[in-house]
Design a protein around this motif. Structure first.
Motif, PDB file in Angstrom:
ATOM      1  N   SER A  47       3.580   6.574  -8.920  1.00  0.00           N
ATOM      2  CA  SER A  47       2.386   5.729  -8.902  1.00  0.00           C
ATOM      3  C   SER A  47       1.123   6.593  -8.803  1.00  0.00           C
ATOM      4  O   SER A  47       1.145   7.720  -8.278  1.00  0.00           O
ATOM      5  N   GLU A  48       0.018   6.034  -9.333  1.00  0.00           N
ATOM      6  CA  GLU A  48      -1.273   6.703  -9.291  1.00  0.00           C
ATOM      7  C   GLU A  48      -2.327   5.703  -8.803  1.00  0.00           C
ATOM      8  O   GLU A  48      -2.141   4.495  -8.958  1.00  0.00           O
ATOM      9  N   PRO A  49      -3.428   6.208  -8.254  1.00  0.00           N
ATOM     10  CA  PRO A  49      -4.473   5.285  -7.760  1.00  0.00           C
ATOM     11  C   PRO A  49      -4.942   4.292  -8.815  1.00  0.00           C
ATOM     12  O   PRO A  49      -5.261   3.146  -8.500  1.00  0.00           O
ATOM     13  N   GLN A  92       4.420   8.035  -5.064  1.00  0.00           N
ATOM     14  CA  GLN A  92       5.586   7.264  -4.615  1.00  0.00           C
ATOM     15  C   GLN A  92       6.031   6.287  -5.696  1.00  0.00           C
ATOM     16  O   GLN A  92       5.254   5.883  -6.559  1.00  0.00           O
ATOM     17  N   VAL A 107       0.874  -1.165   0.000  1.00  0.00           N
ATOM     18  CA  VAL A 107       0.000   0.000   0.000  1.00  0.00           C
ATOM     19  C   VAL A 107       0.910   1.213   0.000  1.00  0.00           C
ATOM     20  O   VAL A 107       1.792   1.328   0.853  1.00  0.00           O
ATOM     21  N   THR A 108       0.697   2.101  -0.943  1.00  0.00           N
ATOM     22  CA  THR A 108       1.577   3.252  -1.053  1.00  0.00           C
ATOM     23  C   THR A 108       0.758   4.491  -1.397  1.00  0.00           C
ATOM     24  O   THR A 108      -0.389   4.403  -1.827  1.00  0.00           O
ATOM     25  N   GLU A 109       1.369   5.625  -1.188  1.00  0.00           N
ATOM     26  CA  GLU A 109       0.680   6.873  -1.491  1.00  0.00           C
ATOM     27  C   GLU A 109       0.948   7.295  -2.926  1.00  0.00           C
ATOM     28  O   GLU A 109       2.049   7.061  -3.469  1.00  0.00           O
ATOM     29  N   MET A 110      -0.016   7.933  -3.506  1.00  0.00           N
ATOM     30  CA  MET A 110       0.113   8.456  -4.859  1.00  0.00           C
ATOM     31  C   MET A 110       1.401   9.274  -4.972  1.00  0.00           C
ATOM     32  O   MET A 110       1.729  10.064  -4.076  1.00  0.00           O
ATOM     33  N   SER A 134      -3.620   0.660  -9.088  1.00  0.00           N
ATOM     34  CA  SER A 134      -3.988  -0.372  -8.109  1.00  0.00           C
ATOM     35  C   SER A 134      -4.480  -1.612  -8.853  1.00  0.00           C
ATOM     36  O   SER A 134      -5.416  -1.531  -9.670  1.00  0.00           O
ATOM     37  N   THR A 155      -1.928  -1.410  -3.869  1.00  0.00           N
ATOM     38  CA  THR A 155      -2.961  -0.401  -3.644  1.00  0.00           C
ATOM     39  C   THR A 155      -2.278   0.948  -3.553  1.00  0.00           C
ATOM     40  O   THR A 155      -1.379   1.141  -2.720  1.00  0.00           O
ATOM     41  N   VAL A 156      -2.689   1.863  -4.397  1.00  0.00           N
ATOM     42  CA  VAL A 156      -2.160   3.224  -4.381  1.00  0.00           C
ATOM     43  C   VAL A 156      -3.274   4.147  -3.891  1.00  0.00           C
ATOM     44  O   VAL A 156      -4.348   4.193  -4.499  1.00  0.00           O
ATOM     45  N   VAL A 157      -3.005   4.823  -2.800  1.00  0.00           N
ATOM     46  CA  VAL A 157      -4.069   5.673  -2.209  1.00  0.00           C
ATOM     47  C   VAL A 157      -3.755   7.164  -2.419  1.00  0.00           C
ATOM     48  O   VAL A 157      -2.611   7.531  -2.701  1.00  0.00           O
TER      49      VAL A 157
END
Lengths: 114, 109
Positions: free
Chosen positions: A82-84, A17, A12-15, A87, A112-114
């Motif tokens: 990365s972008e949502p 990253q 799980v990573t943030e947009m 995912s 999962t990109v949040v």
């Protein structure tokens, strides 16, 4: 014998990253595939290599995606940034040689990109 | 148009029933075909190859109709353990494997 080994299994990573997915082929196999699977689009081929050489990368969505195979047994798939919508489950698969028919999948990396 | 198209289902059948899935492919140059099985949250695994003459593996029968460009999978005497998603696959050239989006099967006790 060990199958195709992928890591991480879950991320799980943030947009924005960078994400790096890793794959180790089955020993003796020399064709490698990266697939992405989503509910809407199913399994999509991103890129494949024969003998470490990228043969077809037409499935790579855009420049944010890159794949390398630095040696005969290992590959990485990188997404930066990365972008949502990235995912998905990313599967690595290998087969024994270009003309072999059976493809063996790893257990997948759930991104999962949040 | 997708290379391989399948009815997504779901197919809900009672134990012991016979169920059939069809799949169509668009590229007449495709030379090999397969059925893969994918369990929930797992990777796809090869179930069986599909030969022009048709082939059988226990309760599973696969057939290919090149004239109509479709592939079928028949499962007889369904078991609870058959519940999964079944993926139809065509191979064109050396490595162009195209997967259908899968047909989901649930076998009900």
């Amino acid at each position: 014998d060990a199958g195709v080994i992928q890591s991480p299994r879950h991320e799980v990573t943030e947009m924005g990253q960078e994400v790096t997915l890793r794959c180790k082929l089955i020993s003796g196999h020399n064709s490698l595939f990266w697939y992405r699977q989503t509910m809407m689009r199913g399994l999509e081929l991103l890129i494949y290599f024969n003998n470490n050489v990228p043969i077809d990368d037409s499935g790579m969505p855009e420049d944010r995606f890159s794949a390398k195979m630095p040696n005969a047994s290992f590959s990485t798939l990188k997404i930066q940034p990365s972008e949502p919508r990235d995912s998905a489950v990313y599967f690595c698969a290998s087969k024994i040689h270009a003309s072999g028919n059976t493809i063996y999948f790893g257990e997948g990396s759930w991104l999962t990109v949040v | 148009r997708k290379e391989v198209e399948q009815d997504p289902g779901p197919f809900n059948v009672p134990e012991g029933a016979t169920v059939a899935f069809n799949c169509t492919y668009s590229n007449s140059a495709s030379q090999s075909f397969f059925w893969y099985r994918q369990d929930c949250r797992k990777e796809p695994k090869l179930l069986m190859s599909v030969y022009s003459s048709g082939n059988e593996d226990g309760r599973f029968t696969a057939q290919l109709n090149r004239a109509s460009q479709y592939i079928s999978l028949l499962i007889r005497d369904s078991k609870l353990s058959d519940s999964a998603t079944y993926l139809c696959v065509s191979l064109t050239g050396a490595n162009n494997l195209f997967f259908g989006t899968g047909t989901r099967l649930t076998v009900i006790p």
